[in-house]
Design a protein around this motif. Structure first.
Motif, PDB file in Angstrom:
ATOM      1  N   VAL A   3       0.849  -1.189   0.000  1.00  0.00           N
ATOM      2  CA  VAL A   3       0.000   0.000   0.000  1.00  0.00           C
ATOM      3  C   VAL A   3       0.884   1.237   0.000  1.00  0.00           C
ATOM      4  O   VAL A   3       1.744   1.401   0.878  1.00  0.00           O
ATOM      5  CB  VAL A   3      -0.925   0.007   1.230  1.00  0.00           C
ATOM      6  N   ASP A  35      -9.181  -4.991  -1.515  1.00  0.00           N
ATOM      7  CA  ASP A  35      -7.870  -4.811  -0.887  1.00  0.00           C
ATOM      8  C   ASP A  35      -7.404  -3.362  -1.053  1.00  0.00           C
ATOM      9  O   ASP A  35      -7.612  -2.747  -2.105  1.00  0.00           O
ATOM     10  CB  ASP A  35      -6.842  -5.750  -1.515  1.00  0.00           C
ATOM     11  N   PRO A  36      -6.730  -2.798  -0.040  1.00  0.00           N
ATOM     12  CA  PRO A  36      -6.256  -1.414  -0.152  1.00  0.00           C
ATOM     13  C   PRO A  36      -5.027  -1.301  -1.048  1.00  0.00           C
ATOM     14  O   PRO A  36      -4.217  -2.238  -1.121  1.00  0.00           O
ATOM     15  CB  PRO A  36      -5.911  -1.055   1.297  1.00  0.00           C
ATOM     16  N   LEU A  60      -2.943   4.548   1.080  1.00  0.00           N
ATOM     17  CA  LEU A  60      -3.286   4.977   2.434  1.00  0.00           C
ATOM     18  C   LEU A  60      -3.173   6.490   2.480  1.00  0.00           C
ATOM     19  O   LEU A  60      -2.077   7.051   2.400  1.00  0.00           O
ATOM     20  CB  LEU A  60      -2.365   4.349   3.477  1.00  0.00           C
ATOM     21  N   SER A 118      -7.903   4.084   4.244  1.00  0.00           N
ATOM     22  CA  SER A 118      -7.509   3.112   3.228  1.00  0.00           C
ATOM     23  C   SER A 118      -8.390   3.243   1.996  1.00  0.00           C
ATOM     24  O   SER A 118      -9.613   3.354   2.109  1.00  0.00           O
ATOM     25  CB  SER A 118      -7.614   1.683   3.784  1.00  0.00           C
ATOM     26  N   VAL A 119      -7.763   3.223   0.820  1.00  0.00           N
ATOM     27  CA  VAL A 119      -8.485   3.315  -0.446  1.00  0.00           C
ATOM     28  C   VAL A 119      -8.451   1.938  -1.112  1.00  0.00           C
ATOM     29  O   VAL A 119      -7.367   1.401  -1.376  1.00  0.00           O
ATOM     30  CB  VAL A 119      -7.844   4.358  -1.376  1.00  0.00           C
ATOM     31  N   PRO A 120      -9.622   1.341  -1.397  1.00  0.00           N
ATOM     32  CA  PRO A 120      -9.643   0.008  -2.002  1.00  0.00           C
ATOM     33  C   PRO A 120      -9.271   0.048  -3.481  1.00  0.00           C
ATOM     34  O   PRO A 120      -9.491   1.042  -4.172  1.00  0.00           O
ATOM     35  CB  PRO A 120     -11.093  -0.440  -1.812  1.00  0.00           C
TER      36      PRO A 120
END
Length: 352
Positions: free
Chosen positions: A108, A190-191, A194, A208-210
């Motif tokens: 990430v 899933d990220p 961040l 968190s960005v998926p």
């Protein structure tokens, strides 16, 4: 106006969009989406302009090779799927390499704005638990004041300037590793980024960005910003912030479109130079940036009138005076867009 994409490799955004519509977001990798699948011979990924007039052009193949090498280095440091890798970097090729290398191994990416001081950096690194932070000679000194700083990789200046004992040297490490690195496939949940957002109370909070957000980032870039194959695109927002990393890097590059980086202060002179040198036709930025340009009056208008096809604005309210000035003096309409770090762009005046 230049056509950056060949007839056989037009915008490939439909790949991810179709997968999302079919509910099949179970085998994705952000590095593949934004780099590997566009790595055709000679296909340009980045036009880079330095503050001193130096310039360089990089292809998706260049990025694929170098990102794989750095990815192997990160694996050697124990970075694995879901771990955080922070970037305290200016708008240079090393930033893109770091982003794509992180994504390649399912980790990430955490952007750190280069204007942050040591305490702001320490707070974000402490919250994220980042395993590695990549920085450059100009920002390395800030990390000496960060408690419990993770492994540091430094992009050296001339004659190794900026690399402190115990650091890894960015380009030296790339030379030590193979360009063979299989991408780690993830699900859409899933990220892959961040971010930190101010919220309404207290210190900044992690967000968190998926991975599935890439679909929305492409849609905004395609439909609202109306990015076309023949456009020369420049998003002046810093990739240390959401609008810059979402829509200055991820969205257009997932579409296979080259981006423009200017590594220097935002000024009237530098803006006119970049627009004219690279034939920018599609410009995005903030109202504050546009007000600074308007202060240049006739000088600014004469320099770029007729160059821009469309202009987009985000980040703060766009006042009517700016809209009228651009229409009257440049013959181009600015469309205002609204979004949040937590949501991406949610209310847009579409150009497309």
């Amino acid at each position: 106006m230049r056509d950056y994409l060949s007839a056989t490799s037009q915008f490939n955004y439909q790949h991810t969009v179709d997968a999302a519509l079919d509910g099949d977001l179970t085998a994705l990798n952000a590095c593949v989406e934004c780099c590997d699948r566009h790595a055709l011979p000679g296909r340009i990924a980045l036009f880079w302009e330095g503050r001193d007039g130096a310039s360089a052009t990089y292809t998706f193949s260049d990025l694929q090779d170098k990102a794989a090498r750095l990815a192997n280095f990160l694996l050697g440091q124990g970075v694995k799927k879901g771990d955080k890798v922070a970037g305290l970097l200016p708008r240079n090729i090393e930033l893109l390499i770091t982003v794509f290398a992180t994504w390649r191994i399912g980790a990430v990416y955490q952007p750190l704005f280069t204007a942050f001081g040591p305490k702001a950096i320490e707070h974000r690194l402490s919250c994220s638990g980042a395993k590695v932070v990549v920085t450059d000679a100009g920002n390395r000194s800030k990390l000496t004041e960060v408690a419990d700083c993770p492994t540091i990789v430094t992009v050296a200046g001339p004659k190794g300037q900026g690399v402190v004992r115990g650091d890894y040297s960015f380009w030296a490490e790339l030379a030590n590793y193979s360009a063979e690195c299989e991408p780690v496939l993830l699900t859409g949940e899933d990220p892959f980024l961040l971010m930190f957002t101010s919220g309404t109370t207290g210190p900044s909070k992690a967000l968190s960005v998926p991975l599935k957000a890439i679909v929305a980032f492409q849609s905004y870039t395609r439909d609202a910003v109306d990015l076309r194959p023949e456009d020369a695109f420049w998003n002046v927002a810093d990739p240390g912030w959401a609008y810059g990393i979402y829509f200055g890097v991820t969205g257009p590059m997932a579409m296979g479109h080259p981006i423009t980086f200017y590594d220097g202060p935002f000024t009237l002179e530098s803006t006119c130079r970049v627009i004219n040198k690279y034939g920018i036709t599609n410009l995005t930025g903030s109202p504050t940036a546009y007000r600074l340009l308007i202060a240049g009056g006739d000088e600014f208008a004469r320099s770029i009138k007729g160059k821009l096809r469309i202009v987009s604005s985000a980040g703060e309210p766009l006042n009517p005076e700016v809209i009228r000035w651009f229409a009257d003096n440049l013959g181009v309409v600015i469309h205002d867009h609204y979004g949040q770090t937590e949501l991406g762009m949610v209310l847009c005046n579409h150009h497309g």
